[in-house]
Design a protein around this motif. Structure first.
Motif, PDB file in Angstrom:
ATOM      1  N   PRO A  70     -24.107 -65.214  16.956  1.00 59.34           N
ATOM      2  CA  PRO A  70     -22.834 -65.467  17.369  1.00 59.34           C
ATOM      3  C   PRO A  70     -22.213 -63.791  17.815  1.00 59.34           C
ATOM      4  N   GLN A  71     -21.397 -63.801  18.935  1.00 60.53           N
ATOM      5  CA  GLN A  71     -20.869 -62.671  19.658  1.00 60.53           C
ATOM      6  C   GLN A  71     -19.305 -62.762  19.375  1.00 60.53           C
ATOM      7  N   LEU A  77     -24.138 -58.246  15.299  1.00 63.08           N
ATOM      8  CA  LEU A  77     -25.082 -58.623  13.977  1.00 63.08           C
ATOM      9  C   LEU A  77     -26.298 -58.816  14.826  1.00 63.08           C
ATOM     10  N   ALA A  78     -27.533 -58.560  13.850  1.00 64.44           N
ATOM     11  CA  ALA A  78     -28.849 -58.920  14.264  1.00 64.44           C
ATOM     12  C   ALA A  78     -29.584 -59.379  13.098  1.00 64.44           C
ATOM     13  N   TYR A  91     -34.941 -67.821   4.880  1.00 66.60           N
ATOM     14  CA  TYR A  91     -33.893 -68.126   5.567  1.00 66.60           C
ATOM     15  C   TYR A  91     -32.630 -67.505   6.057  1.00 66.60           C
ATOM     16  N   TYR A  92     -32.322 -67.020   7.232  1.00 60.88           N
ATOM     17  CA  TYR A  92     -31.110 -66.477   7.374  1.00 60.88           C
ATOM     18  C   TYR A  92     -30.407 -67.162   8.496  1.00 60.88           C
ATOM     19  N   ASP A  93     -29.021 -67.223   8.700  1.00 57.38           N
ATOM     20  CA  ASP A  93     -28.277 -67.739   9.530  1.00 57.38           C
ATOM     21  C   ASP A  93     -26.864 -67.027   9.767  1.00 57.38           C
ATOM     22  N   ALA A  94     -26.175 -67.333  10.876  1.00 52.05           N
ATOM     23  CA  ALA A  94     -24.852 -66.783  11.118  1.00 52.05           C
ATOM     24  C   ALA A  94     -24.343 -68.074  11.897  1.00 52.05           C
ATOM     25  N   GLY A 100     -12.201 -68.886  13.775  1.00 50.67           N
ATOM     26  CA  GLY A 100     -12.853 -67.578  14.167  1.00 50.67           C
ATOM     27  C   GLY A 100     -13.670 -66.818  13.072  1.00 50.67           C
ATOM     28  N   ARG A 101     -13.665 -67.068  12.062  1.00 51.41           N
ATOM     29  CA  ARG A 101     -14.337 -66.530  10.952  1.00 51.41           C
ATOM     30  C   ARG A 101     -16.068 -66.569  10.914  1.00 51.41           C
ATOM     31  N   LEU A 102     -16.727 -65.740  10.514  1.00 53.67           N
ATOM     32  CA  LEU A 102     -18.099 -65.705  10.708  1.00 53.67           C
ATOM     33  C   LEU A 102     -18.742 -65.788   9.213  1.00 53.67           C
TER      34      LEU A 102
END
Length: 292
Positions: A70-71, A77-78, A91-94, A100-102
């Motif tokens: 997400p931007q 983030l990366a 496993y990673y995720d975003a 509008g929260r992350l």
């Protein structure tokens, strides 16, 4: 006699040996070509079928990682993940939540290979579904642990940290036995300690006074760094671990790592330098989030 020996035994044996080396370096496109019409040819066909299946499994799992992170206006983030075999248990995720929260998550199944990757696929699907609700991080971790417990074989479990970053910089997280997990605040390093046992592990008489989740406030310039233990526990040729101290030092070098991409790049380079020729025995995953 030498010609027959070379054609019937030496060449097929070398072809199978080369195929095994290709699997070792995760070259699943490699095919063994043997036309001897005997057991060597049967072995080659079996090898090629296995390699094809591993290639498919690797491609499917690669699709589990977010294709584009997400931007958002308040953070950058990366992420990075590399299995040590065809498939892995990391496993990673975003993803963007309501308001509008992350939402961010890093998880690690015990072991690596196809078995843990299947468990992680089921866990990912459940987490994605639960994240669309109004559950707090603590509630999500609790419900997720109950959902995946039935799929756990004896001795397996999943460590996980799940957090929500609000636009005002508030980061609320629940940690189920996962590490390394750090936040860099105003030049200092804050370790995100566990609140829960890993998913799939239930401890009777657990301390009810232990907080189910925690919150802290990130100012612009602060950083969240989550990784799997394949990073800090990687060994060099002398048996020395990469360690949390190296991770903390690199993550805190904001002049050398001004962006999440730069931080992950320096961590990868430092890990490769540390390990040298020693093989990596576990999956490595890193997620970095900067408050801006």
């Amino acid at each position: 006699g030498v010609y027959v020996l070379n054609k019937v035994i030496i060449r097929p044996t070398k072809a199978l040996h080369d195929g095994m080396l290709a699997l070792g370096r995760r070259d699943f496109q490699h095919r063994v070509k043997i036309n001897t019409r005997d057991e060597f040819q049967d072995l080659a066909q079996t090898f090629n079928h296995l390699s094809e299946q591993l290639n498919i499994a690797s491609e499917i799992q690669a699709g589990f990682s977010p294709k584009q992170l997400p931007q958002l206006d308040f953070c950058r983030l990366a992420g990075f993940s590399e299995p040590c075999e065809a498939t892995g248990g990391d496993y990673y995720d975003a993803f963007v939540l309501d308001g509008g929260r992350l939402g961010v998550v890093v998880a690690d199944v015990t072991g690596h290979g196809i078995g843990p990757s299947l468990l992680m696929a089921a866990c990912r699907a459940s987490l994605r579904a639960l994240s669309r609700t109004d559950l707090t991080p603590a509630e999500l971790i609790t419900q997720l642990s109950e959902l995946v417990a039935e799929d756990m074989e004896e001795g397996r479990f999943i460590t996980m940290i799940y957090g929500i970053l609000d636009a005002d910089g508030t980061f609320t997280y629940a940690n189920a036995g996962h590490g390394p997990a750090m936040v860099f605040l105003n030049g200092g390093v804050h370790t995100l300690m566990p609140h829960h046992p890993p998913l799939g592990i239930f401890i009777e008489g657990d301390d009810d006074d232990c907080p189910a989740q925690s919150s802290l406030r990130l100012a612009p310039g602060d950083r969240i760094l989550l990784a799997s233990d394949g990073l800090n526990e990687s060994l060099n040729e002398q048996g020395e671990q990469f360690g949390n101290q190296r991770i903390a030092e690199i993550g805190n070098q904001r002049d050398l790592t001004p962006t999440p991409e730069a931080a992950i790049g320096r961590l990868k380079a430092a890990l490769d330098e540390h390990c040298g020729s020693a093989p990596k025995l576990d999956d490595v995953t890193i997620l970095c989030v900067d408050r801006v």
